[in-house]
Motif scaffolding. Structure first.
Motif, short mmCIF file in Angstrom:
data_model
loop_
_atom_site.label_atom_id
_atom_site.label_comp_id
_atom_site.label_asym_id
_atom_site.label_seq_id
_atom_site.Cartn_x
_atom_site.Cartn_y
_atom_site.Cartn_z
N GLU A 149 -14.30 0.85 2.52
CA GLU A 149 -13.08 1.65 2.65
C GLU A 149 -13.10 2.84 1.69
O GLU A 149 -12.70 3.95 2.07
CB GLU A 149 -11.86 0.77 2.39
CG GLU A 149 -11.49 -0.17 3.51
CD GLU A 149 -12.48 -1.32 3.68
OE1 GLU A 149 -12.49 -1.95 4.75
OE2 GLU A 149 -13.24 -1.61 2.72
N ILE A 179 -3.88 -4.32 6.06
CA ILE A 179 -4.63 -5.25 5.20
C ILE A 179 -3.72 -6.31 4.56
O ILE A 179 -4.07 -7.50 4.56
CB ILE A 179 -5.43 -4.49 4.13
CG1 ILE A 179 -6.65 -3.81 4.78
CG2 ILE A 179 -5.89 -5.43 3.01
CD1 ILE A 179 -7.48 -2.97 3.82
N THR A 186 -5.94 4.80 8.36
CA THR A 186 -4.67 4.63 7.66
C THR A 186 -3.93 3.40 8.18
O THR A 186 -3.40 2.60 7.39
CB THR A 186 -3.77 5.87 7.84
OG1 THR A 186 -4.48 7.03 7.41
CG2 THR A 186 -2.49 5.73 7.05
N LEU A 223 -5.56 0.30 6.69
CA LEU A 223 -5.17 0.07 5.30
C LEU A 223 -3.75 -0.51 5.21
O LEU A 223 -3.47 -1.36 4.37
CB LEU A 223 -5.25 1.37 4.50
CG LEU A 223 -6.64 1.91 4.21
CD1 LEU A 223 -6.55 3.22 3.41
CD2 LEU A 223 -7.50 0.91 3.46
N LEU A 246 -9.66 -2.18 -2.51
CA LEU A 246 -9.71 -1.78 -1.10
C LEU A 246 -10.96 -2.27 -0.39
O LEU A 246 -10.93 -2.53 0.82
CB LEU A 246 -9.64 -0.25 -0.98
CG LEU A 246 -8.34 0.43 -1.34
CD1 LEU A 246 -8.46 1.93 -1.10
CD2 LEU A 246 -7.18 -0.14 -0.54
N PHE A 275 0.82 -1.21 0.00
CA PHE A 275 0.00 0.00 0.00
C PHE A 275 0.86 1.26 0.00
O PHE A 275 0.38 2.34 -0.33
CB PHE A 275 -0.93 0.00 1.23
CG PHE A 275 -1.84 1.20 1.30
CD1 PHE A 275 -2.89 1.35 0.40
CD2 PHE A 275 -1.65 2.18 2.26
CE1 PHE A 275 -3.72 2.46 0.46
CE2 PHE A 275 -2.48 3.28 2.33
CZ PHE A 275 -3.52 3.42 1.43
#
Length: 208
Positions: free
Chosen positions: A142, A190, A184, A187, A138, A64
Motif C-alpha cells: 500500500e 481495511i 482509497t 484503505l 498500512l 483512517f
C-alpha cells in the motif's frame, strides 16, 4: 531516468531497481483497472442507484478518516463511482495525504518539524511515506502504491501535477484516476476487514 543495473555504483543499482519496481507497479495498475475495477463499477451502476450518502456507513467513525473529513471522502468516492474523475481526484488526493499524517499521529509518530525560526510545519508527504512504521500500519504494498500514484516523479506524480495545475481535463480520464479511487476505497475498508477477521477468530475460539 535510465540507470544501468551493471553499474558499479550501489546508488545506480538501487535507482535501477526502483525504476523496475515502478514499471511493474504501473503495469499491475493497468491490468487491475481494466480487468477488475472498471467492470466492477459498470456492474454496480447497472444494478444499484446511489448518492454520496450511500458511502456514509464506510466513512463515519473510520479510523483512517479524521473527524470532519467524512463528507469529503464520501463525495470523492461517489464521484469516482459516477466516473467524474476530475471531482474525484480533487477531493480524494488531498484527503489521502491528510489521512497519512493523521494515522501516523494516531500511532504516536510526530509528523511536524520546527524550522530555524522555531516555526512548526507539517512534514512533507514524501517524508511521511518514508516513515518505517507506516509499512506496518498500512502494509508495504500500500505504501509503494501511494508513492507511485501520487508522489514519485517517475511514477504518476499526480499529486504534484494536480496541485500545480499541470493536468488538463483529459489527463484525469485515465486508469490512474480509477486506481486512486479504488485504492482509497480499499484503505477505507481495511478496518472493516479487521473487524470481520476478529469476529471469525472469536467464533472459532468459542467453537473450540
Amino acid at each position: 531516468m535510465v540507470q544501468s543495473a551493471f553499474s558499479d555504483s550501489e546508488e545506480d543499482q538501487e535507482l535501477c531497481l526502483w525504476d523496475k519496481t515502478i514499471e511493474h507497479a504501473k503495469y499491475g495498475h493497468i491490468v487491475h483497472v481494466n480487468g477488475i475495477i472498471r467492470p466492477a463499477i459498470t456492474q454496480i451502476c447497472r444494478e444499484h442507484s446511489f448518492r454520496f450518502e450511500s458511502f456514509y456507513p464506510i466513512v463515519y467513525r473510520n479510523p483512517f478518516i479524521p473527524p470532519g473529513r467524512e463528507i469529503l471522502f464520501a463525495k470523492g468516492l461517489y464521484y469516482g463511482l459516477s466516473l467524474d474523475w476530475i471531482e474525484c481526484c480533487h477531493l480524494l488526493i488531498p484527503q489521502l495525504e491528510n489521512s497519512i499524517r493523521y494515522i501516523l499521529t494516531q500511532n504516536g509518530i510526530d509528523t511536524s518539524t520546527f524550522d530555524t525560526d522555531g516555526i512548526q510545519d507539517s512534514d512533507s508527504l514524501k517524508k511521511c511515506l518514508d516513515v518505517p512504521q507506516l509499512n506496518d500500519i498500512l502494509g508495504k504494498n500500500e505504501v509503494l502504491d501511494l508513492k507511485v500514484l501520487v508522489l514519485d516523479l517517475y511514477g504518476y506524480n499526480i499529486r504534484n501535477e494536480m496541485a500545480h495545475g499541470l493536468m488538463n481535463a483529459g489527463a484525469f480520464v485515465s486508469h490512474k484516476s480509477a486506481y486512486i479511487w479504488w485504492f482509497t476505497l480499499r484503505l477505507c475498508m481495511i478496518p472493516f476487514y479487521d473487524i470481520r477477521a476478529e469476529k471469525h477468530q472469536t467464533k472459532a475460539n468459542h467453537e473450540e
